[in-house]
Scaffold this active site. Structure first.
Site, mmCIF file in Angstrom:
data_model
loop_
_atom_site.group_PDB
_atom_site.id
_atom_site.type_symbol
_atom_site.label_atom_id
_atom_site.label_comp_id
_atom_site.label_asym_id
_atom_site.label_seq_id
_atom_site.Cartn_x
_atom_site.Cartn_y
_atom_site.Cartn_z
ATOM 1 N N ASP A 143 0.786 -1.279 -0.099
ATOM 2 C CA ASP A 143 -0.085 -0.115 0.087
ATOM 3 C C ASP A 143 0.785 1.286 -0.066
ATOM 4 O OD1 ASP A 143 -2.402 1.369 0.265
ATOM 5 O OD2 ASP A 143 -2.346 1.329 2.554
ATOM 6 N N GLY A 151 -11.389 4.358 3.107
ATOM 7 C CA GLY A 151 -12.565 3.808 3.110
ATOM 8 C C GLY A 151 -13.133 4.323 4.687
ATOM 9 N N ASN A 205 -8.506 0.862 6.652
ATOM 10 C CA ASN A 205 -7.368 0.690 7.656
ATOM 11 C C ASN A 205 -7.833 1.310 8.992
ATOM 12 O OD1 ASN A 205 -5.041 0.147 8.893
ATOM 13 N ND2 ASN A 205 -3.960 2.026 8.162
HETATM 14 P P1 13P Z 1 -8.570 4.759 6.164
HETATM 15 O O1 13P Z 1 -7.544 4.675 7.046
HETATM 16 O O2 13P Z 1 -9.124 5.914 6.047
HETATM 17 O O3 13P Z 1 -9.565 3.596 6.188
HETATM 18 O O4 13P Z 1 -7.828 4.569 4.570
HETATM 19 C C1 13P Z 1 -7.025 3.289 4.303
HETATM 20 C C2 13P Z 1 -6.255 3.527 3.130
HETATM 21 O O5 13P Z 1 -6.643 4.242 2.143
HETATM 22 C C3 13P Z 1 -5.121 2.800 2.952
HETATM 23 O O6 13P Z 1 -4.534 2.888 1.696
#
Ligand code: 13P
Length: 287
Positions: free
Chosen positions: A84, A209, A231
């Site tokens: 990521d 998200g 995440n």
């Molecule tokens: P969040 O931590 O806001 O859920 O985002 C996760 C994300 O985009 C990881 O790349």
């Protein structure tokens, strides 16, 4: 066996649902995500940030752990192990270690340099059958020390990057990592529609998200989003369940201090969060 994210994302785009990317931080977390995906018969993407990679003792350790779990837990749904927000060097290390998918986040480079580095990585990933995600327009908020302002992507730049042959494209549309501020303007569906218009069939990725209202998630999926990253929400549910367990004094009762018992509520909480997201994203039963 780990798979590239290509097939699962193309199917999601065609079927108008999204595959969840859940970032992992430890063994219990990973096991919870995999067991939930198997139970719900959903494809899944395990996300690993460079910081989480260091924390979990390097990419090779993670590949070993995940491959071991796929085997021991008899996981049969499609699972991709994805870097990521990777740097160029990080992406090369993950490819070498056995990841099945990488994201190269060149959004902070001038577009020409983003194109040059993405082109090189597309070539390597193609040769090895891995999927690759690129990013245009930085995602807001802070993640692993990388701070983005949350700009909206330029649809023409998205097309230049999509044309390089990446598997999926993350375009900034006002989304932010972490919790959304009270005064957040919401997702820019205008930008999303303009990007979709330029990139055609390319599966789009929605970062940040956590905390996006359900109606916006559904609208984003209807406009071509086929992968949604989560995440912070898993982190919050893990931390909250662990805190409640300790505050209830359960860690002091009997063998409650046993790490297997101490971490169990957090692991269960992650299962519940992942289930909720898979249901919302529409990926249940799509394995
Ligand atoms: P969040 O931590 O806001 O859920 O985002 C996760 C994300 O985009 C990881 O790349």
């Amino acid at each position: 066996m780990l798979v590239s994210a290509k097939d699962m994302l193309n199917k999601a785009r065609d079927g108008k649902y999204a595959v969840g990317q859940f970032n992992i931080n430890n063994l219990e977390w990973t096991k919870s995500v995999l067991l939930t995906a198997q139970e719900l018969q959903s494809p899944v993407i395990l996300g690993v940030s460079e910081g989480a990679g260091k924390y979990m003792c390097g990419y090779k350790t993670i590949v070993g752990m995940v491959n071991g779990m796929l085997d021991e837990l008899k996981i049969t749904v499609p699972v991709a192990l994805h870097l990521d927000h990777g740097s160029y060097e990080g992406a090369l290390k993950c490819i070498e270690a056995g990841f099945s998918s990488v994201m190269f986040d060149g959004s902070h480079y001038p577009i020409a340099e983003n194109i040059e580095k993405t082109t090189e990585l597309v070539k390597i990933c193609d040769e090895k059958g891995l999927s690759i995600e690129a990013e245009v327009g930085s995602i807001g908020g802070e993640e692993d020390g990388v701070v983005g302002m949350g700009e909206c992507a330029d649809p023409d730049e998205c097309k230049s990057i999509a044309d390089l042959g990446v598997t999926m494209l993350a375009a900034g549309i006002g989304n932010i990592h972490g919790k959304y501020p009270e005064n957040w303007a919401g997702l820019s569906f205008e930008t999303l529609a303009a990007v979709k218009e330029k990139v055609g069939d390319m599966p789009l990725v929605l970062h940040g998200g956590t905390g996006i209202p359900e109606d916006m998630i559904k609208k984003a999926i209807s406009l071509g989003v086929a992968k949604i990253n989560v995440n912070t929400e898993c982190q919050l549910s893990f931390a909250d369940a662990t805190r409640k367990y300790i505050e209830a004094g359960k860690d002091l009762e009997g063998k409650g201090f046993d790490p297997r018992k101490l971490l169990a509520p957090g692991a269960e909480a992650i299962k519940a969060t992942v289930k909720e997201k898979m249901e919302l994203f529409g990926s249940v039963g799509k394995a």
